[in-house]
Scaffold this motif. Structure first.
Motif, short mmCIF file in Angstrom:
data_model
loop_
_atom_site.label_atom_id
_atom_site.label_comp_id
_atom_site.label_asym_id
_atom_site.label_seq_id
_atom_site.Cartn_x
_atom_site.Cartn_y
_atom_site.Cartn_z
N TRP A 44 0.82 -1.21 0.00
CA TRP A 44 0.00 0.00 0.00
C TRP A 44 0.85 1.26 0.00
O TRP A 44 0.49 2.27 -0.59
N GLY A 45 1.96 1.24 0.69
CA GLY A 45 2.80 2.43 0.80
C GLY A 45 3.74 2.63 -0.37
O GLY A 45 4.45 3.63 -0.44
N GLY A 46 3.78 1.69 -1.29
CA GLY A 46 4.65 1.81 -2.45
C GLY A 46 6.01 1.18 -2.27
O GLY A 46 6.86 1.28 -3.16
N LEU A 47 6.25 0.56 -1.13
CA LEU A 47 7.53 -0.09 -0.88
C LEU A 47 7.45 -1.57 -1.24
O LEU A 47 6.40 -2.19 -1.18
N GLN A 48 8.61 -2.14 -1.60
CA GLN A 48 8.67 -3.56 -1.90
C GLN A 48 8.71 -4.33 -0.57
O GLN A 48 9.43 -3.97 0.34
N HIS A 49 7.94 -5.41 -0.50
CA HIS A 49 7.84 -6.19 0.73
C HIS A 49 8.47 -7.56 0.55
O HIS A 49 8.17 -8.28 -0.40
N PHE A 50 9.35 -7.90 1.47
CA PHE A 50 10.00 -9.21 1.51
C PHE A 50 9.79 -9.80 2.89
O PHE A 50 9.68 -9.06 3.88
N ARG A 51 9.78 -11.13 2.97
CA ARG A 51 9.60 -11.79 4.27
C ARG A 51 10.88 -11.75 5.10
O ARG A 51 10.84 -11.63 6.32
N HIS A 52 12.04 -11.88 4.44
CA HIS A 52 13.32 -11.93 5.15
C HIS A 52 14.34 -11.06 4.41
O HIS A 52 14.19 -10.75 3.24
N TYR A 53 15.40 -10.72 5.13
CA TYR A 53 16.41 -9.81 4.61
C TYR A 53 17.25 -10.45 3.50
O TYR A 53 17.50 -9.83 2.47
N LEU A 54 17.71 -11.68 3.70
CA LEU A 54 18.58 -12.32 2.72
C LEU A 54 17.90 -12.52 1.36
O LEU A 54 18.51 -12.19 0.32
N PRO A 55 16.67 -13.02 1.30
CA PRO A 55 16.02 -13.11 -0.01
C PRO A 55 15.84 -11.74 -0.68
O PRO A 55 15.90 -11.62 -1.89
N ALA A 56 15.66 -10.71 0.13
CA ALA A 56 15.54 -9.36 -0.42
C ALA A 56 16.85 -8.94 -1.08
O ALA A 56 16.85 -8.41 -2.20
N LEU A 57 17.96 -9.19 -0.41
CA LEU A 57 19.26 -8.83 -0.97
C LEU A 57 19.55 -9.59 -2.26
O LEU A 57 19.97 -9.00 -3.25
N VAL A 58 19.31 -10.89 -2.23
CA VAL A 58 19.60 -11.71 -3.40
C VAL A 58 18.69 -11.32 -4.56
O VAL A 58 19.15 -11.15 -5.70
N THR A 59 17.41 -11.15 -4.29
CA THR A 59 16.46 -10.81 -5.34
C THR A 59 16.79 -9.47 -5.98
O THR A 59 16.82 -9.34 -7.20
N LEU A 60 17.05 -8.47 -5.16
CA LEU A 60 17.36 -7.15 -5.69
C LEU A 60 18.68 -7.14 -6.46
O LEU A 60 18.82 -6.45 -7.48
N PHE A 61 19.66 -7.91 -5.99
CA PHE A 61 20.94 -7.99 -6.70
C PHE A 61 20.77 -8.66 -8.06
O PHE A 61 21.24 -8.14 -9.08
N VAL A 62 20.08 -9.79 -8.09
CA VAL A 62 19.87 -10.52 -9.35
C VAL A 62 19.05 -9.67 -10.33
O VAL A 62 19.37 -9.58 -11.51
N GLU A 63 18.00 -9.03 -9.82
CA GLU A 63 17.19 -8.18 -10.70
C GLU A 63 17.99 -7.00 -11.21
O GLU A 63 17.84 -6.59 -12.36
N GLY A 64 18.85 -6.45 -10.38
CA GLY A 64 19.69 -5.34 -10.81
C GLY A 64 20.65 -5.75 -11.91
O GLY A 64 20.85 -5.02 -12.90
N MET A 65 21.26 -6.93 -11.77
CA MET A 65 22.17 -7.42 -12.80
C MET A 65 21.42 -7.72 -14.10
O MET A 65 21.89 -7.40 -15.19
#
Length: 76
Positions: free
Chosen positions: A37-58
């Motif tokens: 609702w606030g426009g932020l990306q939501h992840f359940r845990h920190y590590l999947p967030a880091l990996v997902t954002l890194f892979v998507e960035g690459m």
């Protein structure tokens, strides 16, 4: 397989642009559906967030490179 190889060799610049745009659309859709609702990306845990954002960035960088490579090939 032979058809794909023939298409890649025949019109590779257009295919590079199409694949690049498709990757950007895929990444954009994944980011869009992860937003709350606030426009932020939501992840359940920190590590999947880091990996997902890194892979998507690459992948985003690869997609931009493919688009530029294809457009330069079309122009010159």
């Amino acid at each position: 397989m032979e058809l794909i190889q023939h298409l890649w060799e025949a019109d590779s610049d257009t295919l590079k642009v199409v694949v690049g745009v498709a990757l950007r659309l895929l990444i954009g859709a994944r980011r869009f559906y992860r937003r709350g609702w606030g426009g932020l990306q939501h992840f359940r845990h920190y590590l999947p967030a880091l990996v997902t954002l890194f892979v998507e960035g690459m992948l985003y960088l690869v997609a931009n490179g493919l688009i530029l490579w294809g457009l330069v090939g079309m122009i010159f």
